[in-house]
Design a protein around this motif. Structure first.
Motif, PDB file in Angstrom:
ATOM      1  N   TYR A   6      26.639   1.759  -0.339  1.00 31.13           N
ATOM      2  CA  TYR A   6      25.464   2.458   0.175  1.00 31.13           C
ATOM      3  C   TYR A   6      25.755   3.955   0.348  1.00 31.13           C
ATOM      4  N   LEU A   7      26.947   4.281   0.838  1.00 30.65           N
ATOM      5  CA  LEU A   7      27.320   5.696   0.963  1.00 30.65           C
ATOM      6  C   LEU A   7      27.301   6.371  -0.404  1.00 30.65           C
ATOM      7  N   ASP A   8      27.867   5.700  -1.397  1.00 37.45           N
ATOM      8  CA  ASP A   8      27.871   6.258  -2.755  1.00 37.45           C
ATOM      9  C   ASP A   8      26.450   6.398  -3.294  1.00 37.45           C
ATOM     10  N   ALA A   9      25.582   5.456  -2.959  1.00 36.55           N
ATOM     11  CA  ALA A   9      24.197   5.520  -3.419  1.00 36.55           C
ATOM     12  C   ALA A   9      23.479   6.734  -2.827  1.00 36.55           C
ATOM     13  N   VAL A  10      23.760   7.040  -1.552  1.00 32.02           N
ATOM     14  CA  VAL A  10      23.167   8.245  -0.942  1.00 32.02           C
ATOM     15  C   VAL A  10      23.668   9.486  -1.676  1.00 32.02           C
ATOM     16  N   LYS A  11      24.961   9.525  -1.961  1.00 31.41           N
ATOM     17  CA  LYS A  11      25.516  10.667  -2.707  1.00 31.41           C
ATOM     18  C   LYS A  11      24.838  10.821  -4.067  1.00 31.41           C
ATOM     19  N   THR A  12      24.676   9.713  -4.757  1.00 33.79           N
ATOM     20  CA  THR A  12      24.069   9.747  -6.084  1.00 33.79           C
ATOM     21  C   THR A  12      22.599  10.149  -6.013  1.00 33.79           C
ATOM     22  N   ARG A  13      21.867   9.518  -5.114  1.00 32.58           N
ATOM     23  CA  ARG A  13      20.420   9.785  -5.008  1.00 32.58           C
ATOM     24  C   ARG A  13      20.130  11.244  -4.709  1.00 32.58           C
ATOM     25  N   HIS A  14      20.964  11.832  -3.856  1.00 34.81           N
ATOM     26  CA  HIS A  14      20.714  13.213  -3.438  1.00 34.81           C
ATOM     27  C   HIS A  14      21.621  14.222  -4.146  1.00 34.81           C
ATOM     28  N   ARG A  15      22.348  13.728  -5.157  1.00 34.67           N
ATOM     29  CA  ARG A  15      23.228  14.576  -5.971  1.00 34.67           C
ATOM     30  C   ARG A  15      24.184  15.402  -5.101  1.00 34.67           C
ATOM     31  N   LEU A  16      24.815  14.705  -4.180  1.00 33.19           N
ATOM     32  CA  LEU A  16      25.762  15.356  -3.282  1.00 33.19           C
ATOM     33  C   LEU A  16      27.128  15.397  -3.950  1.00 33.19           C
ATOM     34  N   PRO A  17      27.766  16.563  -3.968  1.00 33.04           N
ATOM     35  CA  PRO A  17      29.010  16.715  -4.716  1.00 33.04           C
ATOM     36  C   PRO A  17      30.257  16.178  -4.023  1.00 33.04           C
ATOM     37  N   SER A  18      30.159  15.887  -2.728  1.00 35.33           N
ATOM     38  CA  SER A  18      31.372  15.528  -1.990  1.00 35.33           C
ATOM     39  C   SER A  18      31.031  14.684  -0.766  1.00 35.33           C
ATOM     40  N   ASP A  19      32.065  14.087  -0.201  1.00 33.72           N
ATOM     41  CA  ASP A  19      31.876  13.366   1.061  1.00 33.72           C
ATOM     42  C   ASP A  19      31.560  14.336   2.193  1.00 33.72           C
ATOM     43  N   TYR A  20      32.022  15.570   2.083  1.00 30.44           N
ATOM     44  CA  TYR A  20      31.672  16.581   3.083  1.00 30.44           C
ATOM     45  C   TYR A  20      30.153  16.791   3.084  1.00 30.44           C
ATOM     46  N   ALA A  21      29.564  16.932   1.904  1.00 26.09           N
ATOM     47  CA  ALA A  21      28.110  17.102   1.792  1.00 26.09           C
ATOM     48  C   ALA A  21      27.379  15.851   2.286  1.00 26.09           C
ATOM     49  N   LEU A  22      27.938  14.682   2.009  1.00 24.30           N
ATOM     50  CA  LEU A  22      27.363  13.430   2.493  1.00 24.30           C
ATOM     51  C   LEU A  22      27.367  13.396   4.013  1.00 24.30           C
ATOM     52  N   ALA A  23      28.485  13.760   4.607  1.00 25.49           N
ATOM     53  CA  ALA A  23      28.589  13.782   6.069  1.00 25.49           C
ATOM     54  C   ALA A  23      27.556  14.727   6.665  1.00 25.49           C
TER      55      ALA A  23
END
Length: 103
Positions: A6-23
């Motif tokens: 699910y975390l990876d899906a959020v990164k993909t959906r919002h085109r986040l480049p890093s876990d820092y951006a995800l956080a």
């Protein structure tokens, strides 16, 4: 699906480049994302809700997944798996127009 997925899906959906951006997107410290990924910590219900909102999916799906991962006994894991399966069937039937609330 696991909570890490699910975390990876959020990164993909919002085109986040890093876990820092995800956080930053989820409003948590980067160390929390690292802890989730390493398995040192399981997301709580509030984080599950935040993830579900980001993915536009039903929160119970993510909450049940987290509780399956958090379960300390096979019985707990089985109960949460059952909840998730029953909910999935009920939700699918509702969408298809079956069940007690169908017109």
């Amino acid at each position: 699906m696991k909570t890490i997925d699910y975390l990876d899906a959020v990164k993909t959906r919002h085109r986040l480049p890093s876990d820092y951006a995800l956080a930053k997107r989820l409003g948590v410290a980067p160390a929390n994302i690292s802890s989730y990924r390493s398995g040192r910590r399981i997301i709580d219900d509030d984080m599950a809700l935040a993830i579900a909102l980001e993915l536009a999916i039903n929160p119970l799906q993510v909450i049940a997944t987290a509780n399956i991962e958090r379960a300390k006994t096979p019985e707990q894991r089985e109960r949460w798996s059952g909840v998730m399966e029953k909910f999935s069937v009920s939700f699918r039937n509702l969408l298809l127009g079956y069940g007690p609330h169908a017109a």
